[in-house]
Design a protein around this motif. Structure first.
Motif, mmCIF file in Angstrom:
data_model
loop_
_atom_site.group_PDB
_atom_site.id
_atom_site.type_symbol
_atom_site.label_atom_id
_atom_site.label_comp_id
_atom_site.label_asym_id
_atom_site.label_seq_id
_atom_site.Cartn_x
_atom_site.Cartn_y
_atom_site.Cartn_z
ATOM 1 N N GLU A 17 91.928 37.578 -24.473
ATOM 2 C CA GLU A 17 92.243 38.835 -23.797
ATOM 3 C C GLU A 17 91.349 39.093 -22.588
ATOM 4 N N THR A 18 90.171 38.519 -22.594
ATOM 5 C CA THR A 18 89.231 38.632 -21.479
ATOM 6 C C THR A 18 88.980 37.225 -20.964
ATOM 7 N N PRO A 19 89.141 36.999 -19.679
ATOM 8 C CA PRO A 19 88.964 35.645 -19.152
ATOM 9 C C PRO A 19 87.512 35.181 -19.236
ATOM 10 N N ALA A 20 87.370 33.879 -19.418
ATOM 11 C CA ALA A 20 86.055 33.249 -19.440
ATOM 12 C C ALA A 20 86.218 31.792 -19.026
ATOM 13 N N ALA A 21 85.134 31.212 -18.526
ATOM 14 C CA ALA A 21 85.121 29.798 -18.161
ATOM 15 C C ALA A 21 84.732 29.012 -19.414
ATOM 16 N N ILE A 22 85.740 28.579 -20.156
ATOM 17 C CA ILE A 22 85.548 27.913 -21.441
ATOM 18 C C ILE A 22 85.090 26.475 -21.221
ATOM 19 N N VAL A 23 84.047 26.074 -21.974
ATOM 20 C CA VAL A 23 83.570 24.692 -21.898
ATOM 21 C C VAL A 23 83.673 23.978 -23.236
ATOM 22 N N LEU A 24 83.772 24.736 -24.339
ATOM 23 C CA LEU A 24 83.818 24.151 -25.669
ATOM 24 C C LEU A 24 84.746 24.994 -26.535
ATOM 25 N N ASP A 25 85.641 24.325 -27.252
ATOM 26 C CA ASP A 25 86.563 25.039 -28.133
ATOM 27 C C ASP A 25 86.766 24.202 -29.384
ATOM 28 N N THR A 26 86.190 24.658 -30.499
ATOM 29 C CA THR A 26 86.349 23.991 -31.786
ATOM 30 C C THR A 26 87.054 24.976 -32.719
ATOM 31 N N PRO A 27 87.435 24.547 -33.907
ATOM 32 C CA PRO A 27 88.068 25.500 -34.828
ATOM 33 C C PRO A 27 87.182 26.710 -35.151
ATOM 34 N N GLU A 28 85.849 26.529 -35.160
ATOM 35 C CA GLU A 28 84.949 27.610 -35.552
ATOM 36 C C GLU A 28 84.227 28.300 -34.408
ATOM 37 N N LEU A 29 84.092 27.609 -33.275
ATOM 38 C CA LEU A 29 83.207 28.068 -32.202
ATOM 39 C C LEU A 29 83.884 28.023 -30.841
ATOM 40 N N LEU A 30 83.379 28.859 -29.933
ATOM 41 C CA LEU A 30 83.821 28.841 -28.547
ATOM 42 C C LEU A 30 82.578 28.850 -27.668
ATOM 43 N N GLY A 31 82.569 28.001 -26.655
ATOM 44 C CA GLY A 31 81.475 27.967 -25.687
ATOM 45 C C GLY A 31 82.028 28.289 -24.315
ATOM 46 N N PHE A 32 81.317 29.167 -23.593
ATOM 47 C CA PHE A 32 81.772 29.561 -22.263
ATOM 48 C C PHE A 32 80.561 29.864 -21.397
ATOM 49 N N LEU A 33 80.783 29.871 -20.092
ATOM 50 C CA LEU A 33 79.688 30.128 -19.159
ATOM 51 C C LEU A 33 79.347 31.607 -19.122
ATOM 52 N N ASP A 34 78.056 31.888 -19.139
ATOM 53 C CA ASP A 34 77.555 33.249 -18.988
ATOM 54 C C ASP A 34 77.863 33.695 -17.560
ATOM 55 N N ILE A 35 78.433 34.883 -17.388
ATOM 56 C CA ILE A 35 78.771 35.348 -16.042
ATOM 57 C C ILE A 35 77.534 35.840 -15.284
ATOM 58 N N ARG A 36 76.431 36.022 -15.981
ATOM 59 C CA ARG A 36 75.150 36.363 -15.351
ATOM 60 C C ARG A 36 74.114 35.335 -15.805
ATOM 61 N N PRO A 37 74.256 34.090 -15.330
ATOM 62 C CA PRO A 37 73.438 33.008 -15.872
ATOM 63 C C PRO A 37 71.973 33.083 -15.430
ATOM 64 N N VAL A 38 71.104 32.598 -16.306
ATOM 65 C CA VAL A 38 69.711 32.391 -15.907
ATOM 66 C C VAL A 38 69.706 31.322 -14.820
ATOM 67 N N PHE A 39 70.388 30.216 -15.079
ATOM 68 C CA PHE A 39 70.645 29.164 -14.091
ATOM 69 C C PHE A 39 72.107 28.766 -14.236
ATOM 70 N N LYS A 40 72.712 28.322 -13.167
ATOM 71 C CA LYS A 40 74.121 27.939 -13.196
ATOM 72 C C LYS A 40 74.339 26.827 -14.216
ATOM 73 N N GLY A 41 75.366 27.008 -15.031
ATOM 74 C CA GLY A 41 75.640 26.100 -16.133
ATOM 75 C C GLY A 41 75.204 26.681 -17.478
ATOM 76 N N HIS A 42 74.630 27.877 -17.487
ATOM 77 C CA HIS A 42 74.165 28.582 -18.696
ATOM 78 C C HIS A 42 75.365 28.848 -19.598
ATOM 79 N N VAL A 43 75.350 28.270 -20.794
ATOM 80 C CA VAL A 43 76.461 28.360 -21.742
ATOM 81 C C VAL A 43 76.100 29.296 -22.901
ATOM 82 N N LEU A 44 77.079 30.065 -23.337
ATOM 83 C CA LEU A 44 76.975 30.868 -24.549
ATOM 84 C C LEU A 44 77.916 30.265 -25.580
#
Length: 139
Positions: A17-44
């Protein structure tokens, strides 16, 4: 269907429902880029089911979460050519979104990060998706 909490930003991202730059998608977890990164490439990395803090994390998600953190650190080394990573999790204090999230932050020697002071940066227009694509390709 995942368990979610109304009004939770990360639950909205998991639901698409809210857009995000997804980098990881597993059955249990989702990884996406922080929109206010400490450094570019910062993943949550977040559990898809709503979990408030580490104290609430079901034991069966501990290994997948840390494995995803390890895999993300490896991907970042290739994707953004960092020398290492900073991996952290806040619980209640300094937890800006009350949904468990693991930070995986790319680091390089002399990058200026000191202690727990996390200055934030911004992505240029369109740049976040370029970083996301590079990180996805590196997994």
């Amino acid at each position: 269907m995942t368990a979610r909490k109304d009004g939770c930003l990360f639950c909205a991202i998991v639901a698409g429902e809210t857009p995000a730059a997804i980098v990881l998608d597993t059955p249990e977890l989702l990884g996406f880029l922080d929109i206010r990164p400490v450094f570019k490439g910062h993943v949550l990395i977040v559990p898809k089911d709503h979990v408030d803090t580490l104290l609430d994390l079901p034991s069966e998600l501990m290994t997948p979460l840390l494995t995803a953190g390890q895999d993300t650190a490896t991907a970042l080394a290739a994707a953004v050519e960092c020398q290492g990573t900073f991996v952290a999790m806040n619980n209640v204090v300094s937890q800006s979104v009350p949904h468990l999230h693991l930070h995986v932050v790319p680091r390089t020697k002399g990058d200026g990060l000191r202690g727990f002071f996390w200055p934030r940066t911004k992505y240029a227009e369109g740049e976040i998706e370029q970083y996301a694509a590079r990180i996805r390709a590196a997994y």
